[in-house]
Scaffold this motif. Sequence first.
Motif, PDB file in Angstrom:
ATOM      1  N   LEU A  91       0.813  -1.213   0.000  1.00  0.00           N
ATOM      2  CA  LEU A  91       0.000   0.000   0.000  1.00  0.00           C
ATOM      3  C   LEU A  91       0.848   1.265   0.000  1.00  0.00           C
ATOM      4  CD1 LEU A  91      -2.775  -0.917   2.587  1.00  0.00           C
ATOM      5  CD2 LEU A  91      -3.044  -0.685   0.122  1.00  0.00           C
ATOM      6  N   PRO A  92       0.434   2.267  -0.765  1.00  0.00           N
ATOM      7  CA  PRO A  92       1.087   3.577  -0.650  1.00  0.00           C
ATOM      8  C   PRO A  92       0.997   4.044   0.805  1.00  0.00           C
ATOM      9  CG  PRO A  92      -0.400   3.532  -2.540  1.00  0.00           C
ATOM     10  CD  PRO A  92      -0.662   2.281  -1.754  1.00  0.00           C
ATOM     11  N   TYR A  93       2.117   4.470   1.369  1.00  0.00           N
ATOM     12  CA  TYR A  93       2.160   4.807   2.791  1.00  0.00           C
ATOM     13  C   TYR A  93       1.140   5.883   3.174  1.00  0.00           C
ATOM     14  CZ  TYR A  93       6.462   2.155   3.710  1.00  0.00           C
ATOM     15  OH  TYR A  93       7.384   1.165   3.889  1.00  0.00           O
ATOM     16  N   ASN A  94       0.859   6.801   2.254  1.00  0.00           N
ATOM     17  CA  ASN A  94       0.036   7.950   2.648  1.00  0.00           C
ATOM     18  C   ASN A  94      -1.462   7.651   2.662  1.00  0.00           C
ATOM     19  OD1 ASN A  94      -0.083   7.712  -0.112  1.00  0.00           O
ATOM     20  ND2 ASN A  94       0.439   9.821  -0.574  1.00  0.00           N
ATOM     21  N   VAL A  95      -1.887   6.499   2.171  1.00  0.00           N
ATOM     22  CA  VAL A  95      -3.327   6.176   2.194  1.00  0.00           C
ATOM     23  C   VAL A  95      -3.605   4.804   2.807  1.00  0.00           C
ATOM     24  CG1 VAL A  95      -3.866   7.643   0.207  1.00  0.00           C
ATOM     25  CG2 VAL A  95      -3.299   5.220  -0.163  1.00  0.00           C
ATOM     26  N   GLY A  96      -2.563   4.088   3.227  1.00  0.00           N
ATOM     27  CA  GLY A  96      -2.733   2.707   3.665  1.00  0.00           C
ATOM     28  C   GLY A  96      -3.694   2.540   4.824  1.00  0.00           C
ATOM     29  N   THR A  97      -3.523   3.342   5.869  1.00  0.00           N
ATOM     30  CA  THR A  97      -4.372   3.186   7.051  1.00  0.00           C
ATOM     31  C   THR A  97      -5.818   3.541   6.741  1.00  0.00           C
ATOM     32  OG1 THR A  97      -2.494   3.692   8.487  1.00  0.00           O
ATOM     33  CG2 THR A  97      -4.673   3.849   9.463  1.00  0.00           C
ATOM     34  N   ALA A  98      -6.033   4.596   5.953  1.00  0.00           N
ATOM     35  CA  ALA A  98      -7.394   4.995   5.602  1.00  0.00           C
ATOM     36  C   ALA A  98      -8.099   3.895   4.810  1.00  0.00           C
ATOM     37  CB  ALA A  98      -7.370   6.293   4.792  1.00  0.00           C
ATOM     38  N   LEU A  99      -7.379   3.256   3.903  1.00  0.00           N
ATOM     39  CA  LEU A  99      -7.975   2.164   3.139  1.00  0.00           C
ATOM     40  C   LEU A  99      -8.325   0.992   4.050  1.00  0.00           C
ATOM     41  CD1 LEU A  99      -5.701   2.210  -0.040  1.00  0.00           C
ATOM     42  CD2 LEU A  99      -8.165   2.636   0.001  1.00  0.00           C
ATOM     43  N   LEU A 100      -7.414   0.633   4.935  1.00  0.00           N
ATOM     44  CA  LEU A 100      -7.669  -0.487   5.831  1.00  0.00           C
ATOM     45  C   LEU A 100      -8.884  -0.228   6.707  1.00  0.00           C
ATOM     46  CD1 LEU A 100      -6.951  -3.200   7.107  1.00  0.00           C
ATOM     47  CD2 LEU A 100      -5.425  -1.965   8.668  1.00  0.00           C
ATOM     48  N   VAL A 101      -8.981   0.957   7.277  1.00  0.00           N
ATOM     49  CA  VAL A 101     -10.131   1.276   8.132  1.00  0.00           C
ATOM     50  C   VAL A 101     -11.428   1.154   7.333  1.00  0.00           C
ATOM     51  CG1 VAL A 101     -11.282   3.127   9.402  1.00  0.00           C
ATOM     52  CG2 VAL A 101      -8.838   2.702   9.751  1.00  0.00           C
ATOM     53  N   GLY A 102     -11.409   1.601   6.090  1.00  0.00           N
ATOM     54  CA  GLY A 102     -12.593   1.462   5.247  1.00  0.00           C
ATOM     55  C   GLY A 102     -12.966   0.007   5.022  1.00  0.00           C
ATOM     56  N   TRP A 103     -11.976  -0.837   4.790  1.00  0.00           N
ATOM     57  CA  TRP A 103     -12.247  -2.265   4.574  1.00  0.00           C
ATOM     58  C   TRP A 103     -12.728  -2.939   5.850  1.00  0.00           C
ATOM     59  CZ3 TRP A 103      -6.861  -2.528   1.857  1.00  0.00           C
ATOM     60  CH2 TRP A 103      -6.969  -1.988   0.575  1.00  0.00           C
ATOM     61  N   LEU A 104     -12.211  -2.523   6.985  1.00  0.00           N
ATOM     62  CA  LEU A 104     -12.590  -3.149   8.260  1.00  0.00           C
ATOM     63  C   LEU A 104     -13.979  -2.732   8.729  1.00  0.00           C
ATOM     64  CD1 LEU A 104      -9.225  -2.821  10.229  1.00  0.00           C
ATOM     65  CD2 LEU A 104     -10.245  -4.935   9.366  1.00  0.00           C
ATOM     66  N   THR A 105     -14.432  -1.575   8.291  1.00  0.00           N
ATOM     67  CA  THR A 105     -15.743  -1.095   8.735  1.00  0.00           C
ATOM     68  C   THR A 105     -16.842  -1.378   7.713  1.00  0.00           C
ATOM     69  OG1 THR A 105     -15.192   1.118   7.889  1.00  0.00           O
ATOM     70  CG2 THR A 105     -14.802   0.707  10.222  1.00  0.00           C
ATOM     71  N   ALA A 106     -16.519  -2.171   6.685  1.00  0.00           N
ATOM     72  CA  ALA A 106     -17.519  -2.554   5.692  1.00  0.00           C
ATOM     73  C   ALA A 106     -18.541  -3.498   6.323  1.00  0.00           C
ATOM     74  CB  ALA A 106     -16.835  -3.233   4.505  1.00  0.00           C
ATOM     75  N   ASP A 107     -19.629  -3.736   5.604  1.00  0.00           N
ATOM     76  CA  ASP A 107     -20.625  -4.700   6.069  1.00  0.00           C
ATOM     77  C   ASP A 107     -19.950  -6.047   6.305  1.00  0.00           C
ATOM     78  OD1 ASP A 107     -22.594  -2.796   5.888  1.00  0.00           O
ATOM     79  OD2 ASP A 107     -23.267  -3.420   3.893  1.00  0.00           O
ATOM     80  N   TRP A 108     -20.454  -6.813   7.253  1.00  0.00           N
ATOM     81  CA  TRP A 108     -19.828  -8.074   7.670  1.00  0.00           C
ATOM     82  C   TRP A 108     -20.785  -9.219   7.433  1.00  0.00           C
ATOM     83  CZ3 TRP A 108     -15.092  -6.570   8.472  1.00  0.00           C
ATOM     84  CH2 TRP A 108     -14.147  -7.475   8.968  1.00  0.00           C
ATOM     85  N   GLN A 109     -20.322 -10.374   6.967  1.00  0.00           N
ATOM     86  CA  GLN A 109     -18.984 -10.663   6.507  1.00  0.00           C
ATOM     87  C   GLN A 109     -18.621  -9.715   5.365  1.00  0.00           C
ATOM     88  OE1 GLN A 109     -16.472 -12.960   7.140  1.00  0.00           O
ATOM     89  NE2 GLN A 109     -17.427 -13.970   8.849  1.00  0.00           N
ATOM     90  N   PRO A 110     -17.356  -9.294   5.316  1.00  0.00           N
ATOM     91  CA  PRO A 110     -16.973  -8.286   4.336  1.00  0.00           C
ATOM     92  C   PRO A 110     -16.944  -8.835   2.918  1.00  0.00           C
ATOM     93  CG  PRO A 110     -15.035  -9.101   5.469  1.00  0.00           C
ATOM     94  CD  PRO A 110     -16.225  -9.726   6.151  1.00  0.00           C
ATOM     95  N   TRP A 111     -16.751  -7.928   1.980  1.00  0.00           N
ATOM     96  CA  TRP A 111     -16.727  -8.294   0.561  1.00  0.00           C
ATOM     97  C   TRP A 111     -15.401  -8.917   0.150  1.00  0.00           C
ATOM     98  CZ3 TRP A 111     -13.000  -5.669  -2.273  1.00  0.00           C
ATOM     99  CH2 TRP A 111     -12.465  -4.521  -1.670  1.00  0.00           C
ATOM    100  N   TRP A 112     -14.417  -8.937   1.069  1.00  0.00           N
ATOM    101  CA  TRP A 112     -13.103  -9.519   0.775  1.00  0.00           C
ATOM    102  C   TRP A 112     -12.875 -10.762   1.634  1.00  0.00           C
ATOM    103  CZ3 TRP A 112     -10.590  -9.109   5.464  1.00  0.00           C
ATOM    104  CH2 TRP A 112     -10.996  -8.049   6.313  1.00  0.00           C
ATOM    105  N   GLN A 113     -12.020 -11.675   1.134  1.00  0.00           N
ATOM    106  CA  GLN A 113     -11.713 -12.916   1.865  1.00  0.00           C
ATOM    107  C   GLN A 113     -10.577 -12.746   2.855  1.00  0.00           C
ATOM    108  OE1 GLN A 113     -11.552 -16.829  -0.025  1.00  0.00           O
ATOM    109  NE2 GLN A 113     -12.099 -15.854  -1.955  1.00  0.00           N
ATOM    110  N   SER A 114      -9.575 -11.987   2.481  1.00  0.00           N
ATOM    111  CA  SER A 114      -8.443 -11.735   3.361  1.00  0.00           C
ATOM    112  C   SER A 114      -7.724 -10.494   2.866  1.00  0.00           C
ATOM    113  CB  SER A 114      -7.468 -12.928   3.393  1.00  0.00           C
ATOM    114  OG  SER A 114      -6.735 -13.017   2.180  1.00  0.00           O
TER     115      SER A 114
END
Length: 279
Positions: A125-148
């Motif tokens: 991940l680009p360092y300047n957006v990595g955390t923001a992207l992760l938080v977005g993926w972690l707060t998605a509807d659950w079970q999330p749209w990604w496997q891992s």
Amino acid sequence: MTEAPAGGKLPPLREVIARYGLNASKALGQNFLFDGQLLARIAAVPGDLHGAEVLEVGPGPGGLTRALLAAGASVTAIERDRRCIPALAELGEAYPGRLRVIEGDALEVDAPSLFAGRPHIVSNLPYNVGTALLVGWLTADWQPWWQSCTLMFQKEVAERIVASANDDAYGRLAVLSQWRSSARIAMPVHRSAFTPPPKVMSAVVHIVPCAAPEGVAVRVLERITAAAFGQRRKMLRQSLKGVPGALAGLEQIGIDPTRRAETVSVAEFVALARVVGEG
């Protein structure tokens, strides 16, 4: 599915970068990886990717992309730097039908809509957006749209993701990452592996979603952890007094209000969020 060509048929990545003049952009938080063995190890972290869909954010010239394609994945890559698009197109020609490139900002692209199934996310991940992207993926509807998620972060951020209560790195990001998923550091990556070398060490984090605890809303958990860690040196009775129902919740589940946020486990935060959400 078309079989991947042997990796030796592709020109060396350094040659591709030189041909297209792809110097890493500091403004875009880019640091390129050239070590093919290291990239193959990162691509192996999610497990067998043969026939799997993978989302890659910020592929740059395509070093990790090569490793993912060689592992048998079909890759959708989101790249903001248009300078890299021709190099990625060249890579796509070597793996017909296996690489889709979306030119755009990953913070703005509706990634879930790009997949019929649940992809793995694998990215340096680009360092300047990595955390923001992760938080977005972690707060998605659950079970999330990604496997891992298999993600490269600065080592300091990686440690914050996997930290436990009473660790110096423990905070909101640890709770958010662990309350309904498991997170581990898959491997450290030395700064010398990158071009240009960043000032800090890095690490690859692997996150796998689990079943969400019943009766807990992410918005309630976020509100509690924001208050608790926003004043982390204060006792909970002070830091949480602005959260309706939080002090009564502490008493109800038996958490000493004189404790501080960094001593409260993920399970205890979940229990508190459950009773506050019910209030």
